[in-house]
Design a protein around this motif. Structure first.
Motif, mmCIF file in Angstrom:
data_model
loop_
_atom_site.group_PDB
_atom_site.id
_atom_site.type_symbol
_atom_site.label_atom_id
_atom_site.label_comp_id
_atom_site.label_asym_id
_atom_site.label_seq_id
_atom_site.Cartn_x
_atom_site.Cartn_y
_atom_site.Cartn_z
ATOM 1 N N PHE A 165 12.324 1.752 6.292
ATOM 2 C CA PHE A 165 13.316 2.360 5.413
ATOM 3 C C PHE A 165 12.908 3.799 5.115
ATOM 4 C CE2 PHE A 165 14.091 -2.093 4.779
ATOM 5 C CZ PHE A 165 15.465 -2.170 4.620
ATOM 6 N N ARG A 166 13.775 4.728 5.493
ATOM 7 C CA ARG A 166 13.517 6.139 5.227
ATOM 8 C C ARG A 166 14.006 6.463 3.810
ATOM 9 N NH1 ARG A 166 12.216 9.543 9.503
ATOM 10 N NH2 ARG A 166 11.864 8.375 11.439
ATOM 11 N N LEU A 167 13.076 6.840 2.975
ATOM 12 C CA LEU A 167 13.380 7.059 1.561
ATOM 13 C C LEU A 167 13.044 8.490 1.166
ATOM 14 C CD1 LEU A 167 11.751 3.805 0.119
ATOM 15 C CD2 LEU A 167 14.178 4.177 0.606
ATOM 16 N N PRO A 168 13.962 9.184 0.500
ATOM 17 C CA PRO A 168 13.634 10.488 -0.074
ATOM 18 C C PRO A 168 12.490 10.330 -1.078
ATOM 19 C CG PRO A 168 15.990 10.089 -0.147
ATOM 20 C CD PRO A 168 15.348 8.788 0.226
ATOM 21 N N PHE A 169 11.742 11.418 -1.281
ATOM 22 C CA PHE A 169 10.542 11.289 -2.106
ATOM 23 C C PHE A 169 10.815 10.770 -3.521
ATOM 24 C CE2 PHE A 169 6.977 12.829 -4.703
ATOM 25 C CZ PHE A 169 5.956 12.122 -4.058
ATOM 26 N N ASP A 182 0.852 -1.183 0.000
ATOM 27 C CA ASP A 182 0.000 0.000 0.000
ATOM 28 C C ASP A 182 0.889 1.234 0.000
ATOM 29 O OD1 ASP A 182 -1.912 1.905 0.271
ATOM 30 O OD2 ASP A 182 -2.613 1.285 2.252
ATOM 31 N N LEU A 183 1.155 1.759 -1.205
ATOM 32 C CA LEU A 183 2.097 2.864 -1.362
ATOM 33 C C LEU A 183 1.433 4.166 -1.793
ATOM 34 C CD1 LEU A 183 4.884 0.901 -3.321
ATOM 35 C CD2 LEU A 183 4.706 1.259 -0.850
ATOM 36 N N VAL A 184 0.120 4.205 -1.787
ATOM 37 C CA VAL A 184 -0.578 5.378 -2.325
ATOM 38 C C VAL A 184 -0.347 6.611 -1.456
ATOM 39 C CG1 VAL A 184 -2.827 6.341 -2.903
ATOM 40 C CG2 VAL A 184 -2.323 3.954 -3.448
ATOM 41 N N TYR A 201 4.561 5.460 5.385
ATOM 42 C CA TYR A 201 4.234 6.520 6.343
ATOM 43 C C TYR A 201 5.076 7.744 6.030
ATOM 44 C CZ TYR A 201 2.164 2.743 9.118
ATOM 45 O OH TYR A 201 1.410 1.672 9.532
ATOM 46 N N CYS A 202 4.519 8.916 6.286
ATOM 47 C CA CYS A 202 5.358 10.111 6.207
ATOM 48 C C CYS A 202 6.298 10.091 7.412
ATOM 49 C CB CYS A 202 4.504 11.377 6.176
ATOM 50 S SG CYS A 202 3.653 11.764 7.724
ATOM 51 N N SER A 203 7.387 10.801 7.320
ATOM 52 C CA SER A 203 8.377 10.776 8.400
ATOM 53 C C SER A 203 7.819 11.350 9.694
ATOM 54 C CB SER A 203 9.639 11.534 7.977
ATOM 55 O OG SER A 203 9.321 12.863 7.587
ATOM 56 N N ASP A 204 6.900 12.326 9.595
ATOM 57 C CA ASP A 204 6.308 12.913 10.801
ATOM 58 C C ASP A 204 5.522 11.866 11.589
ATOM 59 O OD1 ASP A 204 7.363 15.368 10.124
ATOM 60 O OD2 ASP A 204 5.538 16.073 9.132
ATOM 61 N N TYR A 210 0.337 12.366 0.632
ATOM 62 C CA TYR A 210 0.853 11.707 -0.566
ATOM 63 C C TYR A 210 2.331 12.003 -0.763
ATOM 64 C CZ TYR A 210 1.649 10.570 -5.471
ATOM 65 O OH TYR A 210 2.159 10.054 -6.644
ATOM 66 N N GLU A 211 2.749 13.221 -0.446
ATOM 67 C CA GLU A 211 4.124 13.639 -0.740
ATOM 68 C C GLU A 211 4.732 14.358 0.450
ATOM 69 O OE1 GLU A 211 6.584 16.504 -3.902
ATOM 70 O OE2 GLU A 211 4.497 15.962 -4.278
ATOM 71 N N LYS A 212 5.851 13.837 0.894
ATOM 72 C CA LYS A 212 6.664 14.463 1.925
ATOM 73 C C LYS A 212 8.117 14.337 1.492
ATOM 74 C CE LYS A 212 3.657 15.552 5.233
ATOM 75 N NZ LYS A 212 3.569 16.841 5.963
ATOM 76 N N PRO A 213 9.013 15.220 1.935
ATOM 77 C CA PRO A 213 10.427 15.119 1.536
ATOM 78 C C PRO A 213 11.029 13.758 1.839
ATOM 79 C CG PRO A 213 10.012 17.218 2.619
ATOM 80 C CD PRO A 213 8.763 16.413 2.768
ATOM 81 N N GLU A 214 10.553 13.134 2.936
ATOM 82 C CA GLU A 214 11.038 11.803 3.305
ATOM 83 C C GLU A 214 9.850 10.984 3.790
ATOM 84 O OE1 GLU A 214 14.937 10.559 5.615
ATOM 85 O OE2 GLU A 214 13.325 10.972 7.055
#
Length: 252
Positions: A187-191, A149-151, A174-177, A159-163
């Motif tokens: 895994f923390r991934l850049p957008f 589930d990557l939507v 999940y968003c980093s927040d 939908y979009e966060k820097p990380e």
């Protein structure tokens, strides 16, 4: 019963001095295990067509307890892999994934198409190996029924966060927040890497390998992808470890 189909030889084992036992990903019947009598003889018309990583036109005979290959005509042997031990080891990992995840006794046309395209890109050096690996892993596991589930962020819907954080054991994003707030590990991934990960799952097949991503982002994306497929398959893959060892040797 006799039937003809196209297939890729995923694994082979010598039986005595003349015969072979092969595992084949076929278009019409998924994974089949079959005997190829006399195929170890280099003069046999079945020799090339039942070799490892040979994509072939195959004629099968279905007996009471086993299959046998009556005829095998090689269509593509991906010869570019033979002189590249790193890509060859990656190709063998793809084969192990197929043996684990592809269906038996039912059509597997999409899975066969996926591995053939992946082997072609590796053999001809058309795309970075790690990009091919991520595309193959994520699309194959999604075909198996484990669609991540990557939507959007599973917590807040962003939908979009820097990380963003991808969690392999759930397949959620999940968003980093939110990840920080709830102590979620992953895994923390850049957008841009998140966009590529989404592409591997949701893009039309014809565009599956078409994205561009910086090399420094491919490595963490590849690790996230392989962890996800290992979690969903509940299995470690020896060929993956061998590929990593070879990659370290080649890269050193």
């Amino acid at each position: 019963m006799k039937f003809k189909t196209k297939g890729l030889i995923l694994k082979k084992q010598n039986i005595g001095e003349r015969d072979r036992l092969v595992w084949v990903l076929t278009q019409s019947h998924g994974i089949l295990r079959a005997f190829a009598r006399g195929a170890e003889n280099i003069k046999s018309p079945k020799c090339a067509g039942t070799g490892l990583l040979s994509y072939s036109d195959l004629s099968f005979f279905e007996g009471r307890d086993s299959y046998s290959i009556d005829d095998a005509v090689s269509l593509n042997q991906f010869v570019g892999l033979r002189s590249d031990i790193e890509n060859m080891s990656l190709a063998q990992y793809f084969c192990e994934l197929c043996l684990t995840l592809c269906p038996t006794g039912q059509e597997a046309d999409e899975q066969l198409r996926l591995i053939l395209n992946s082997l072609y890109l590796l053999s001809e050096h058309k795309k970075p190996p790690l990009q091919v690996k991520v595309c193959f892993e994520m699309r194959l596991i999604s075909m198996t029924g484990y669609l991540p589930d990557l939507v959007m962020c599973a917590e807040c819907g962003a939908y979009e966060k820097p990380e963003m954080v991808f969690v392999p054991h759930t397949g959620k994003l999940y968003c980093s927040d939110c990840a920080d707030r709830h102590g979620i590990q992953g895994f923390r991934l850049p957008f841009p890497a998140v966009t590529a990960l989404r592409h591997t799952v949701y893009a039309d097949f014809d565009k599956l390998f078409s994205f561009e991503l910086k090399d420094e982002l491919l490595a963490p994306l590849s690790l996230a992808s392989e962890r996800y497929i290992a979690q969903m398959a509940q299995k470690d893959f020896p060929t993956l470890q061998f590929y990593k060892q070879i990659s370290n040797i080649v890269g050193s």
